[in-house]
Design a protein around this motif. Structure first.
Motif, PDB file in Angstrom:
ATOM      1  N   ILE A  44       0.834  -1.206   0.000  1.00 36.81           N
ATOM      2  CA  ILE A  44       0.000   0.000   0.000  1.00 36.81           C
ATOM      3  C   ILE A  44       0.866   1.252   0.000  1.00 36.81           C
ATOM      4  O   ILE A  44       0.659   2.179  -0.806  1.00 36.81           O
ATOM      5  CB  ILE A  44      -0.951  -0.006   1.220  1.00 36.81           C
ATOM      6  N   VAL A  45       1.836   1.311   0.908  1.00 33.11           N
ATOM      7  CA  VAL A  45       2.695   2.490   1.015  1.00 33.11           C
ATOM      8  C   VAL A  45       3.481   2.701  -0.277  1.00 33.11           C
ATOM      9  O   VAL A  45       3.563   3.824  -0.797  1.00 33.11           O
ATOM     10  CB  VAL A  45       3.653   2.340   2.217  1.00 33.11           C
ATOM     11  N   THR A  46       4.050   1.627  -0.810  1.00 34.18           N
ATOM     12  CA  THR A  46       4.842   1.741  -2.033  1.00 34.18           C
ATOM     13  C   THR A  46       3.966   2.087  -3.228  1.00 34.18           C
ATOM     14  O   THR A  46       4.327   2.954  -4.044  1.00 34.18           O
ATOM     15  CB  THR A  46       5.598   0.432  -2.309  1.00 34.18           C
ATOM     16  N   GLY A  47       2.816   1.431  -3.342  1.00 36.64           N
ATOM     17  CA  GLY A  47       1.936   1.684  -4.479  1.00 36.64           C
ATOM     18  C   GLY A  47       1.407   3.102  -4.498  1.00 36.64           C
ATOM     19  O   GLY A  47       1.553   3.822  -5.500  1.00 36.64           O
ATOM     20  N   VAL A  48       0.815   3.534  -3.399  1.00 37.63           N
ATOM     21  CA  VAL A  48       0.246   4.887  -3.332  1.00 37.63           C
ATOM     22  C   VAL A  48       1.338   5.941  -3.441  1.00 37.63           C
ATOM     23  O   VAL A  48       1.233   6.890  -4.222  1.00 37.63           O
ATOM     24  CB  VAL A  48      -0.561   5.072  -2.028  1.00 37.63           C
ATOM     25  N   GLY A  49       2.399   5.768  -2.654  1.00 36.95           N
ATOM     26  CA  GLY A  49       3.478   6.752  -2.674  1.00 36.95           C
ATOM     27  C   GLY A  49       4.140   6.878  -4.035  1.00 36.95           C
ATOM     28  O   GLY A  49       4.398   7.981  -4.514  1.00 36.95           O
TER      29      GLY A  49
END
Length: 247
Positions: A47-52
């Motif tokens: 989630i963090v990698t995808g959104v960021g």
């Protein structure tokens, strides 16, 4: 590292080491899954990698376009600020970021991990330098045909800049996935940790030499997704290195 992750401790710490495991085992990975909430921290990292990464790449694409193709006051000063941001180490922003996110209630949340890292000076700089090499005649022809900035950006600039954008995306994904210091500081609950921070629990819990196999298994889990992303983007990167300037 990958081979050692399948070895029992007696084959890692030994006076007669072998390249391939004599008694292959999945116990190291099983121990990692039992020690760390693996599914949860993996999901948090995705989630963090995808959104960021998506937000940072989109911001880099649009900001670089504005710095090259749109005339506005203080444009050079804005670009100078981007260069200054490249020179300031991320550690210098840890304290103000922590105080700001804490005051907003972002401790132990995924948005608290994502928000402070959304600025992307590197991507903006790299794409700006690439955009400046694009032929001006192409953009002028598009403007004469009635294409506005939004249409020129997404239908002309982005398609012909795909290799450079893929490079920015790869660097961004790797940086987001491997980010350790900020998630470590802003989270203290295993439910909200990212994968690199969660796997650090292995080193904290396991202090003996027999834990090398567990650490190797954890490292494989961190690196494998990045290798998959690189494999997916490498054809764009190779294309960018070989195609030369757009004529």
């Amino acid at each position: 590292m990958a081979i050692a992750s399948f070895k029992p401790p007696t084959e890692i710490v030994t006076t007669a080491p072998t390249l391939w495991p004599q008694n292959p085992t999945l116990d190291n990975y099983r121990h990692v899954a039992e020690t760390v909430p693996l599914a949860r921290v993996m999901l948090n990292s995705v989630i963090v990698t995808g959104v960021g990464s998506i937000v940072k790449v989109v911001l880099a694409i649009t900001t670089a376009y504005a710095l090259v193709f749109i005339d506005f006051r203080f444009k050079n000063i804005v670009f100078l600020a981007v260069l200054v941001a490249l020179m300031v180490p991320a550690e210098a922003a840890l304290l103000p970021n922590y105080m700001t996110i804490s005051s907003l209630g972002g401790r132990n949340t995924l948005w608290g991990i994502i928000l402070p890292t959304l600025g992307t000076a590197f991507g903006t700089f790299l794409l700006r330098q690439h955009y400046k090499t694009l032929p001006k005649d192409l953009m002028e022809a598009a403007a004469l045909d009635g294409a506005g900035h939004w249409k020129r950006l997404w239908q002309i600039v982005v398609p012909i800049s795909a290799p450079t954008i893929a490079t920015v995306a790869l660097v961004t994904v790797v940086g987001e996935w491997n980010n350790f210091m900020w998630p470590l500081i802003i989270t203290d609950s295993a439910e909200n940790m990212t994968l690199p921070v969660g796997l650090n629990l292995l080193q904290s819990v396991e202090g003996q030499t027999g834990s090398y196999g567990y650490l190797m298994a954890g490292a494989v889990l961190v690196i494998l997704p990045v290798l998959i992303v690189f494999a997916a983007l490498q054809r764009f990167i190779v294309s960018g290195l070989t195609q030369g300037a757009v004529k």
